[in-house]
Write an enzyme that holds these catalytic residues in place. Structure first.
Site, PDB file in Angstrom:
ATOM      1  N   PRO A  81       0.914  -1.374   0.011  1.00 59.64           N
ATOM      2  CG  PRO A  81      -0.214  -1.086   1.963  1.00 59.64           C
ATOM      3  CD  PRO A  81       0.541  -1.993   1.116  1.00 59.64           C
ATOM      4  CD  GLU A 109     -22.365  10.430  18.635  1.00 65.70           C
ATOM      5  OE1 GLU A 109     -21.586   9.669  18.856  1.00 65.70           O
ATOM      6  OE2 GLU A 109     -22.819  10.880  17.633  1.00 65.70           O
ATOM      7  CG  HIS A 111     -23.300   5.200  18.914  1.00 68.77           C
ATOM      8  ND1 HIS A 111     -23.631   4.263  18.262  1.00 68.77           N
ATOM      9  CD2 HIS A 111     -23.576   6.501  18.129  1.00 68.77           C
ATOM     10  CE1 HIS A 111     -24.459   4.669  17.329  1.00 68.77           C
ATOM     11  NE2 HIS A 111     -24.384   5.891  17.040  1.00 68.77           N
ATOM     12  CG  ASP A 139     -25.786   5.402  14.248  1.00 68.45           C
ATOM     13  OD1 ASP A 139     -24.651   5.550  13.394  1.00 68.45           O
ATOM     14  OD2 ASP A 139     -26.418   6.061  14.943  1.00 68.45           O
TER      15      ASP A 139
HETATM   16 ZN    ZN Z   1     -24.735   7.493  15.578  1.00 65.43          ZN
END
Ligand code: ZN
Length: 545
Positions: free
Chosen positions: A139, A365, A368, A440
């Site tokens: 790469p 958040e 999550h 999401d």
């Molecule tokens: Zn989210």
């Protein structure tokens, strides 16, 4: 004084290179001499007249020269056939093997090649096979150019480097002419210095499978043909010229002719650096600047999973820029973390949000964050933020603890849960949800679909159903597969709902911290979980832990 063979060769090459200049200078001197003799013979009036005309003539000549040069250059597009490759003496390239970082495994192979280059004569005596071509595959940003330079430095040979894209021109034949010239020069240098290295970067730009079309591609074809001819020419040469090529694309995309024995027959595969390699690279670049000695370089390296040496260099540079902007002298962990976000996600961009929106984003958040921390088997939370970047209103930054090459069902399910948890946090807290969940859901659905359709992780059917054209799948199978995909999403959502309802105190706390501080780093996140006596894997799906 004894003059050795190489010095004589170097003098010969010097004369060969410059005979045109020397001859030109001689002609000019003779003409000037004749002119002076003639001038002296003139009467004084004519001499003055000649002198008076001289400046005007001179100006006219200069203007004429400039105009014709301009026309010439514009016709030839300034670069017609011009060689702008960088020829450097090996000792002047000066890249030490110690400077090539993060790819220790391939260094050994490279050193072997250096030994062969140095020991060219000995090798020939024993009739060994001489390496003519070396291909480096990997790469971008992993130090291929560096490695080639290190080989040249170590072997002490002149180094000619040119990038494949510089060979591709609009005009047919220019690329081929450049290849011819490049090899001609390399051979002469090898004659004078006992060897030379030709480095061609971005080989894929010319070495792609030859196509025969009317729309173009002819230029690359003729360049490639010329390259093959030039490399074969080296076989019969006494000079020690080694061709090193580098490419970012897989070798299957290259023209097979280029990989045939006697051409690029040695291959070096360069991978992205491992955890240990990344640690070394961080140490190296941080070593060049002032940094806080308490920075946990191991954690930085873990956070920078899949990053190349060039990207890591970039992160350290960004961090020092942030440090300079804040008028401090010492780089802290926060700077490096901010720098990594900048490199990955772009610069912070404060959007004006209403207090209600901010609250919603903070809970989203936090959802999550909690699900990830408590339930994800392989990923670590590194950071949570409600500062918007590149269109996202907030972000929870997570990375696998180390590179994974396969993914378990457990890991994929956790991915789905983490994706659904922003939505669930909104629902649990406010009993309403927002448009912030679209990306999401997109991700969750993608993962679930992939699991069922391709990995046989559903319950009824086994196999990769994307190999069969959809029109050939029975409606029943499609219905079953889609139902199972949906079932995964719903089960995950239910589990997350249960988790966040149970951990509502934690959710409130993280939302509050995010609203106050906007960004939470790993340490701060970890400390709060400890305060709540939580550690990984204590969620409802793992009651035993
Ligand atoms: Zn989210």
């Amino acid at each position: 004084m004894k003059i050795d063979k190489l010095t004589v060769r170097q003098f010969k090459t010097f004369l060969k290179d410059r005979w045109k200049i020397i001859a030109g200078a001689a002609v000019v001197l003779i003409l000037l001499g004749l002119s002076v003799i003639g001038f002296m013979g003139l009467e004084s009036f004519y001499r003055k007249m000649q002198l008076a005309q001289l400046p005007v003539m001179f100006l006219i000549y200069i203007v004429a020269a400039v105009i014709s040069a301009y026309i010439y250059v514009s016709i030839m597009m300034g670069r017609f056939g011009a060689m702008d490759y960088k020829k450097v003496q090996g000792s002047k390239v000066n890249v030490k093997f110690a400077d090539v970082l993060g790819i220790d495994e391939v260094k050994e192979e490279a050193l072997e090649i250096v030994a062969l280059l140095k020991d060219h004569a000995a090798l020939k005596k024993v009739g060994g096979k001489i390496i003519k071509g070396l291909l480096m595959i990997g790469p971008p940003g992993c130090g291929k150019t560096y490695l080639a330079k290190a080989i040249a430095t170590e072997a002490g040979l002149p180094f000619f480097s040119l990038s494949g894209s510089e060979f591709t021109e609009i005009f047919v034949g220019v690329g081929a002419a450049r290849v011819r010239k490049l090899f001609e020069q390399a051979r002469r240098a090898a004659y004078a210095h006992g060897g030379a290295i030709v480095f061609i970067d971005e080989l894929d730009a010319i070495g792609r499978g030859r196509q025969f079309s009317f729309l173009g591609g002819q230029e690359t074809n003729s360049t490639l043909n010329q390259l093959l001819v030039a490399m074969d020419g080296l076989q019969n040469e006494q000079e020690n010229v080694v061709v090193i090529c580098a490419t970012n694309s897989p070798e299957e995309t290259l023209d097979p002719a280029i990989l045939r024995p006697g051409r690029l027959d040695r291959k070096i595969y360069i991978e992205r650096p491992t955890l240990k390699g990344r640690e070394d690279i961080f140490k190296f670049y941080l070593g060049k600047v002032q940094y806080d000695p308490t920075i946990d370089i191991g954690r930085l390296a873990r956070k920078a999973v899949f990053k190349t040496p060039a990207e890591i260099e970039n992160i350290v540079k960004e961090a020092s820029l942030i440090c300079i902007r804040d008028k401090r002298d010492v780089i802290t962990y926060k700077d490096t973390s901010e720098a990594m976000d900048r490199v990955d996600l772009g610069i912070k961009h404060r959007k004006h949000m209403t207090p209600e929106e901010r609250r919603l984003v903070a809970y989203h958040e936090a959802g999550h964050l909690i699900t990830l921390y408590l339930q994800h088997p392989t990923d670590d939370v590194f950071k949570a933020s409600i500062i918007s970047r590149r269109g996202a209103l907030g972000v929870v930054h997570h990375q696998p603890r180390e590179e994974l090459f396969t993914e378990s069902k457990e890991k994929l399910l956790a991915d789905v849960k983490v994706s659904m948890s922003g939505y669930m946090a909104e629902k649990v807290k406010f009993n309403m949800t927002s448009s912030g969940v679209a990306s999401d859901f997109h991700h969750a659905m993608q993962v679930a679909h992939f699991m069922v359709w391709r990995l046989g992780m559903g319950e009824k059917h086994l196999g990769d159903f994307t190999t069969i054209p959809e029109s050939q799948l029975s409606d029943q199978i499609k219905l079953d597969l889609n139902n199972e995909t949906e079932r995964i999403l719903k089960t995950c959502a239910a589990e997350v709902e249960e988790l966040l309802t149970k951990e509502i105190a934690l959710l409130d706390r993280f939302a509050k911290e995010l609203l106050e501080r906007e960004e939470l780093e790993y340490d701060e996140i970890d400390a709060i979980f400890k305060e709540f006596n939580k550690s990984k894997f204590s969620g409802p799906s793992n009651p035993a832990a």
